[in-house]
Design a protein around this motif. Structure first.
Motif, PDB file in Angstrom:
ATOM      1  N   VAL A   1       0.847  -1.198   0.000  1.00 11.68           N
ATOM      2  CA  VAL A   1       0.000   0.000   0.000  1.00 11.68           C
ATOM      3  C   VAL A   1       0.881   1.245   0.000  1.00 11.68           C
ATOM      4  CG1 VAL A   1      -1.695   1.301   1.301  1.00 11.68           C
ATOM      5  CG2 VAL A   1      -1.945  -1.139   1.079  1.00 11.68           C
TER       6      VAL A   1
ATOM      7  N   HIS B   1       3.836   1.500  -1.255  1.00  9.53           N
ATOM      8  CA  HIS B   1       4.385   1.653  -2.607  1.00  9.53           C
ATOM      9  C   HIS B   1       3.333   2.160  -3.575  1.00  9.53           C
ATOM     10  CE1 HIS B   1       8.502   0.398  -2.419  1.00  9.53           C
ATOM     11  NE2 HIS B   1       8.194  -0.628  -1.661  1.00  9.53           N
ATOM     12  N   ILE B   2       2.096   1.687  -3.415  1.00 10.27           N
ATOM     13  CA  ILE B   2       1.028   2.184  -4.295  1.00 10.27           C
ATOM     14  C   ILE B   2       0.871   3.682  -4.094  1.00 10.27           C
ATOM     15  CG2 ILE B   2      -1.479   2.156  -4.648  1.00 10.27           C
ATOM     16  CD1 ILE B   2      -1.451  -0.802  -4.245  1.00 10.27           C
TER      17      ILE B   2
ATOM     18  N   ASN C   1       3.676   5.549  -5.764  1.00  6.53           N
ATOM     19  CA  ASN C   1       3.666   5.540  -7.230  1.00  6.53           C
ATOM     20  C   ASN C   1       2.498   6.306  -7.824  1.00  6.53           C
ATOM     21  OD1 ASN C   1       5.987   4.065  -7.937  1.00  6.53           O
ATOM     22  ND2 ASN C   1       5.024   2.187  -7.237  1.00  6.53           N
ATOM     23  N   THR C   2       1.319   6.246  -7.175  1.00 13.24           N
ATOM     24  CA  THR C   2       0.144   6.852  -7.790  1.00 13.24           C
ATOM     25  C   THR C   2      -0.382   8.037  -6.996  1.00 13.24           C
ATOM     26  OG1 THR C   2      -1.366   5.421  -6.594  1.00 13.24           O
ATOM     27  CG2 THR C   2      -0.570   4.610  -8.707  1.00 13.24           C
TER      28      THR C   2
ATOM     29  N   SER D   1      -9.046   2.501  -3.935  1.00 11.90           N
ATOM     30  CA  SER D   1      -8.880   1.360  -4.835  1.00 11.90           C
ATOM     31  C   SER D   1      -9.368   1.678  -6.248  1.00 11.90           C
ATOM     32  CB  SER D   1      -9.606   0.142  -4.281  1.00 11.90           C
ATOM     33  OG  SER D   1     -10.978   0.391  -4.225  1.00 11.90           O
ATOM     34  N   HIS D   2     -10.288   2.653  -6.411  1.00 11.58           N
ATOM     35  CA  HIS D   2     -10.719   3.005  -7.763  1.00 11.58           C
ATOM     36  C   HIS D   2      -9.750   3.973  -8.421  1.00 11.58           C
ATOM     37  CE1 HIS D   2     -14.372   1.219  -6.291  1.00 11.58           C
ATOM     38  NE2 HIS D   2     -14.916   1.291  -7.481  1.00 11.58           N
TER      39      HIS D   2
ATOM     40  N   SER E   1      -6.519   4.619  -7.666  1.00 10.22           N
ATOM     41  CA  SER E   1      -5.129   4.197  -7.823  1.00 10.22           C
ATOM     42  C   SER E   1      -5.009   3.057  -8.821  1.00 10.22           C
ATOM     43  CB  SER E   1      -4.563   3.744  -6.478  1.00 10.22           C
ATOM     44  OG  SER E   1      -5.178   2.544  -6.096  1.00 10.22           O
ATOM     45  N   ARG E   2      -6.125   2.663  -9.431  1.00  6.27           N
ATOM     46  CA  ARG E   2      -6.104   1.505 -10.330  1.00  6.27           C
ATOM     47  C   ARG E   2      -5.515   1.887 -11.691  1.00  6.27           C
ATOM     48  NH1 ARG E   2     -11.683   0.658 -12.747  1.00  6.27           N
ATOM     49  NH2 ARG E   2     -11.001   2.677 -13.456  1.00  6.27           N
ATOM     50  N   ILE E   3      -4.581   1.087 -12.165  1.00  4.96           N
ATOM     51  CA  ILE E   3      -3.991   1.314 -13.487  1.00  4.96           C
ATOM     52  C   ILE E   3      -4.401   0.195 -14.428  1.00  4.96           C
ATOM     53  CG2 ILE E   3      -1.842   1.584 -14.763  1.00  4.96           C
ATOM     54  CD1 ILE E   3      -0.635   2.408 -12.017  1.00  4.96           C
TER      55      ILE E   3
ATOM     56  N   GLY F   1     -11.143  -4.123 -12.764  1.00  3.03           N
ATOM     57  CA  GLY F   1      -9.777  -3.983 -12.279  1.00  3.03           C
ATOM     58  C   GLY F   1      -9.704  -3.478 -10.849  1.00  3.03           C
ATOM     59  N   VAL F   2     -10.864  -3.380 -10.151  1.00  8.04           N
ATOM     60  CA  VAL F   2     -10.857  -2.927  -8.762  1.00  8.04           C
ATOM     61  C   VAL F   2     -10.829  -4.148  -7.852  1.00  8.04           C
ATOM     62  CG1 VAL F   2     -12.093  -1.622  -7.019  1.00  8.04           C
ATOM     63  CG2 VAL F   2     -12.127  -0.879  -9.379  1.00  8.04           C
ATOM     64  N   VAL F   3      -9.936  -4.130  -6.870  1.00  7.42           N
ATOM     65  CA  VAL F   3      -9.721  -5.333  -6.080  1.00  7.42           C
ATOM     66  C   VAL F   3     -10.950  -5.672  -5.239  1.00  7.42           C
ATOM     67  CG1 VAL F   3      -8.570  -4.164  -4.175  1.00  7.42           C
ATOM     68  CG2 VAL F   3      -8.013  -6.516  -4.691  1.00  7.42           C
ATOM     69  N   ASN F   4     -11.732  -4.645  -4.839  1.00  6.15           N
ATOM     70  CA  ASN F   4     -12.940  -4.927  -4.064  1.00  6.15           C
ATOM     71  C   ASN F   4     -13.897  -5.815  -4.856  1.00  6.15           C
ATOM     72  OD1 ASN F   4     -12.049  -1.930  -3.734  1.00  6.15           O
ATOM     73  ND2 ASN F   4     -12.837  -2.565  -1.769  1.00  6.15           N
TER      74      ASN F   4
ATOM     75  N   THR G   1       9.313  -2.606  -7.749  1.00  8.54           N
ATOM     76  CA  THR G   1       8.455  -1.704  -6.981  1.00  8.54           C
ATOM     77  C   THR G   1       8.473  -0.280  -7.521  1.00  8.54           C
ATOM     78  OG1 THR G   1      10.296  -1.554  -5.471  1.00  8.54           O
ATOM     79  CG2 THR G   1       8.424  -2.878  -4.777  1.00  8.54           C
TER      80      THR G   1
ATOM     81  N   ALA H   1       4.456   1.420 -11.032  1.00 11.42           N
ATOM     82  CA  ALA H   1       3.166   1.474 -10.332  1.00 11.42           C
ATOM     83  C   ALA H   1       2.326   0.240 -10.617  1.00 11.42           C
ATOM     84  CB  ALA H   1       2.404   2.728 -10.752  1.00 11.42           C
TER      85      ALA H   1
ATOM     86  N   VAL I   1       3.364  -2.948  -8.539  1.00 13.91           N
ATOM     87  CA  VAL I   1       2.918  -2.956  -7.146  1.00 13.91           C
ATOM     88  C   VAL I   1       1.429  -3.283  -7.084  1.00 13.91           C
ATOM     89  CG1 VAL I   1       2.791  -1.616  -5.067  1.00 13.91           C
ATOM     90  CG2 VAL I   1       4.672  -1.263  -6.622  1.00 13.91           C
ATOM     91  N   GLU I   2       0.683  -2.715  -8.027  1.00 14.65           N
ATOM     92  CA  GLU I   2      -0.753  -2.968  -8.015  1.00 14.65           C
ATOM     93  C   GLU I   2      -1.052  -4.457  -8.262  1.00 14.65           C
ATOM     94  OE1 GLU I   2      -2.932  -0.539 -10.733  1.00 14.65           O
ATOM     95  OE2 GLU I   2      -4.703  -1.789 -10.476  1.00 14.65           O
TER      96      GLU I   2
ATOM     97  N   PHE J   1      -0.274  -6.362  -5.168  1.00 17.27           N
ATOM     98  CA  PHE J   1      -1.245  -6.138  -4.094  1.00 17.27           C
ATOM     99  C   PHE J   1      -2.522  -6.934  -4.348  1.00 17.27           C
ATOM    100  CE2 PHE J   1      -4.682  -3.705  -2.065  1.00 17.27           C
ATOM    101  CZ  PHE J   1      -4.226  -3.752  -0.764  1.00 17.27           C
ATOM    102  N   LYS J   2      -2.972  -6.944  -5.602  1.00 16.52           N
ATOM    103  CA  LYS J   2      -4.187  -7.694  -5.905  1.00 16.52           C
ATOM    104  C   LYS J   2      -3.972  -9.180  -5.630  1.00 16.52           C
ATOM    105  CE  LYS J   2      -6.170  -4.569  -9.255  1.00 16.52           C
ATOM    106  NZ  LYS J   2      -6.183  -4.159 -10.657  1.00 16.52           N
TER     107      LYS J   2
END
Lengths: 117, 113, 522
Positions: free
Chosen positions: A97, A99-100, A103-104, A109-110, A112-114, B89-92, C166, C169, C172-173, C176-177
């Motif tokens: 988290v 690192h996220i 980076n962003t 969660s919406h 920071s999503r790439i 693409g959202v983890v939730n 890391t 971006a 890392v995502e 995490f997922k």
């Protein structure tokens, strides 16, 4: 093979599972999501420990054990292992988290999503 | 061991297929090497003709990946908009699918028995 | 030799585990020493896996009970139930062991030069060894709780590897997922294990299968376990994490994370066939597996053909090919109660599904490696920006072509061998499913042709004139897998008879697995 008596620790554990799944599914803040996973881990720990509990039981240590029943040692071993694994998983998640965020610039969660589609 | 051994397929004996492919390859290569006698390099004969339009330089003539199968995606636009909707693409959402699927699985198992 | 065979199940897991923690120390002596250590350990373990495989196929199930006077002694004197931690290696376990070890060796060799100049290499190799330990432990364990522990080891190590870069971006995502879905599904597995333990007071898979009553609580546990493992193996509709994670992981590790997914598939099969075998309604559950498989095949391939990111496309194909395995095994499960249908096509459908695991892991691992070889030299995964790469990266292009033909089921590569088995047998079961499977193969070929055309062919692009072929170790890593692909394609009958058929037999017939532990119990 007796049936488990339906009592409060199990209800509490299942309630915690429900709360934690609600948090993981509906909270967009990634820190809160990690907290949800932590609660889920604790809920399962509670479930395992209450499985091994026997009314009036003592700790399962054979040296100078008093008379009477003992609580089951195996679920406690499982719980201990799960606590250790849980700590590792939580630490790793929080690191990611951070690192996220670096980076962003966001921990939503919406936002920071790439990766999608 | 298995009832259908590979030798039971009359059309599929891998070694024969590989041998056939090698033979065909050799024949094609030999044919290709005979060449086209009337071909002259460097004349107008080798230029690209694009309905009279000026031909762009070589680097710009490559068809990019997003343009390949353009018609296929154009025809299936509606299908893809439906298919893309759950892929947020959202983890939730991933966990929401998981919880829903486990709930359905348990319902099927318990009610089915 | 005898000693080695007896103790090989423990050594196969223990040696890489020791190496994982020794690597940060050894790294101080220099990268060359570290590379030699990693190769030596994995080489030794590969030899042990080979010895164990020969033994398991010749003699039968090999037990390893930790702490017992003799490793084969599952039940301590005077006990009715197994109380010790044990490994139980049967045909299916050793099959997964062979898959994982081959991929790990190729990935390690590939990574040696791929990582040159990167920071944190010591930790990279440590995590790689830990991931290997997690997968092998999951394949060998005879114990539900250790299944959870090894699943978590593999998840944590896999996350560390996926998020290795890391500074990016997306990496890392993706990591995490992966850890979120792994943690949640592993905790659900633990909840199910708790439910099972509450009723039967044992953790050993064989003992649980022996005492299984299939009560309502057991059904709930089965639902939780199946959901969790379908999540981990990326079956539709729980597949969405897979493209994110596979895409961002550095090349040498994507094949390992892919193999970890199929180790979860092994766990799913172990649970449905061995733990719950004989109790569940096999026709209904088999149809559920088939439906998940067909959905995975179709949705995976339709999403893949749409992608422009080369690794993301391959990741969606991994989901799609996973569907073939589920389809084959699902057909076997659906007819398992009918001896005639099982002998006619059910057993071969399962052979096809299981054979497809090893084939798919090999060619998809190689394809991921070629994609990352492009990323290594060109610095992008976007196929829109590529063109004419075959001019300077001849070997990569050749390996990509072999992989693309294999995944599309074109003879004489290995993908055709397993797909033919699946088509042929599914045709006897239900022709519609077979047609869908062939259609999916067609779209697979189309999408790989699209990427081959736009990335490798065409004129030399101005920015990529300086692009060179990748270093030798990366080529060797891909070459090992390419050799396996061609070998498996030319001698499919041999492979099916030697390693796949025992795995199928181990799944269909659960009694030996149970009797190996509970045989002495009344």
């Amino acid at each position: 093979m007796e049936h488990i008596p339906l009592n409060f620790p199990f209800l509490a554990a299942m309630l915690l599972v429900g709360i934690s799944l609600y948090i993981i599914v509906f909270k967009r803040n990634l820190i809160k999501l990690v907290m949800g996973v932590a609660i889920l881990s604790s809920a399962i720990n509670l479930f395992l420990v209450s499985l091994g509990y026997r009314a009036g039981g003592v700790a399962p240590i054979y040296t100078d054990a008093p008379e009477g029943s003992m609580v089951l040692p195996v679920p406690q071993a499982l719980t201990l292992t799960n606590i250790v694994i849980g700590v590792a998983v939580l630490a790793l998640m929080l690191t990611l988290v951070i690192h996220i965020y670096r980076n962003t610039g966001d921990i939503d969660s919406h936002k920071s999503r790439i990766l999608k589609g | 061991m298995s009832a259908l051994s590979y030798e039971a397929y009359a059309v599929w004996v891998p070694i024969v297929w590989v041998a056939a492919l090698v033979v065909i390859g050799v024949i094609v290569l030999a044919w290709r090497n005979r060449g086209q006698k009337s071909y002259k390099k460097g004349t107008a004969q080798t230029d690209i003709f694009l309905s009279g339009i000026k031909v762009p330089p070589e680097e710009q003539r490559h068809v990019k990946a997003e343009n390949v199968y353009w018609g296929f995606f154009e025809a299936l636009k509606g299908f893809y908009s439906v298919l893309m909707r759950p892929h947020t693409g959202v983890v939730n959402d991933y966990i929401l699918w998981f919880v829903a699927l486990v709930a359905v699985a348990i319902l099927i198992l318990v009610l089915g028995a | 030799m005898d000693y080695l065979v007896t103790h090989s199940p423990a050594l196969i897991v223990a040696l890489p585990l020791l190496a994982a923690f020794a690597i940060p120390l050894i790294s101080r002596l220099g990268p060359r020493v570290r590379a030699v250590l990693c190769l030596a350990v994995l080489g030794l373990v590969a030899a042990l896996v080979a010895i164990l495989a020969v033994d398991v196929h010749a003699v039968g199930i090999r037990l390893y009970t930790f702490g017992a006077t003799a490793p084969e002694m599952a039940l301590p004197g005077g006990y009715m139930v197994p109380v010790r931690i044990m490994f139980e290696v049967d045909g299916m376990s050793i099959f997964m062991g062979i898959v994982i070890t081959t991929v790990a060796v190729a990935s390690l060799i590939y990574s040696l030069q791929f990582l040159n100049g990167q920071t944190g290499q010591a930790r990279f190799y440590s995590l790689m060894m830990l991931l290997y330990v997690g997968m092998m432990g999951l394949a060998f364990t005879g114990d539900m709780f250790n299944m959870f522990v090894f699943l978590e080891i593999a998840s944590i190590a896999g996350t560390g590897l996926a998020a290795y870069r890391t500074n990016m971006a997306d990496a890392v995502e993706g990591g995490f997922k992966y850890i979120v879905i792994s943690a949640v599904s592993a905790l659900m597995v633990l909840l199910a294990i708790g439910i099972l333990y509450a009723q039967y007071n044992v953790l050993s898979i064989a003992a649980l299968a022996h005492y299984m009553q299939y009560t309502t609580l057991d059904m709930m546990a089965l639902g939780l376990l199946a959901g969790a493992f379908v999540m981990k193996l990326a079956g539709v509709p729980l597949h969405m994490w897979a493209p994110d994670t596979y895409t961002v992981a550095p090349a040498g590790t994507t094949p390992m994370i892919l193999a970890a997914s199929y180790t979860s598939m092994y766990a799913l099969y172990r649970i449905t066939f061995t733990l719950y075998g004989g109790h569940i309604d096999t026709a209904a559950i088999g149809w559920i597996v088939i439906i998940v498989g067909v959905l995975s095949m179709f949705v995976g391939v339709m999403m893949a053909v749409h992608q422009t990111d080369i690794k993301r496309m391959m990741a969606y194909h991994a989901i799609s090919q996973g569907g073939y395995m589920l389809l084959g095994v699902g057909v076997g499960l659906a007819v398992i109660a009918d001896p005639v249908a099982l002998a006619n096509y059910g057993r071969d459908a399962m052979n096809g599904g299981i054979f497809h695991i090893i084939n798919h892991v090999f060619y998809k691992a190689m394809l991921f490696m070629t994609a990352e070889a492009i990323f290594f030299r060109v610095g992008t995964r976007d196929t829109n920006k590529m063109g004419g790469l075959a001019r300077n990266m001849k070997w990569t292009a050749i390996f990509y072509a072999i992989g693309a033909l294999a995944i599309s089921g074109i003879p004489p590569f290995n993908g055709f061998a397993s797909k033919l088995l699946i088509y042929q047998t599914v045709l006897s079961f239900n022709p519609v499913l077979s047609v869908i499977a062939m259609f999916v193969s067609l779209v697979t070929l189309a999408s790989f042709a699209k990427v081959f055309y736009s990335a490798f062919t065409g004129p030399e692009m101005p920015g990529y004139k300086e692009v060179r072929e990748v270093p030798k170790s990366m080529l060797i890593g891909m070459g090992i897998l390419a050799a396996c692909i061609i070998l498996f394609g030319i001698f499919p009958g041999l492979i099916v008879d030697t390693i796949v058929a025992p795995a199928t037999e181990a799944l269909i017939n659960q009694a030996p697995y149970i009797n190996a532990v509970m045989g002495a119990a009344p």
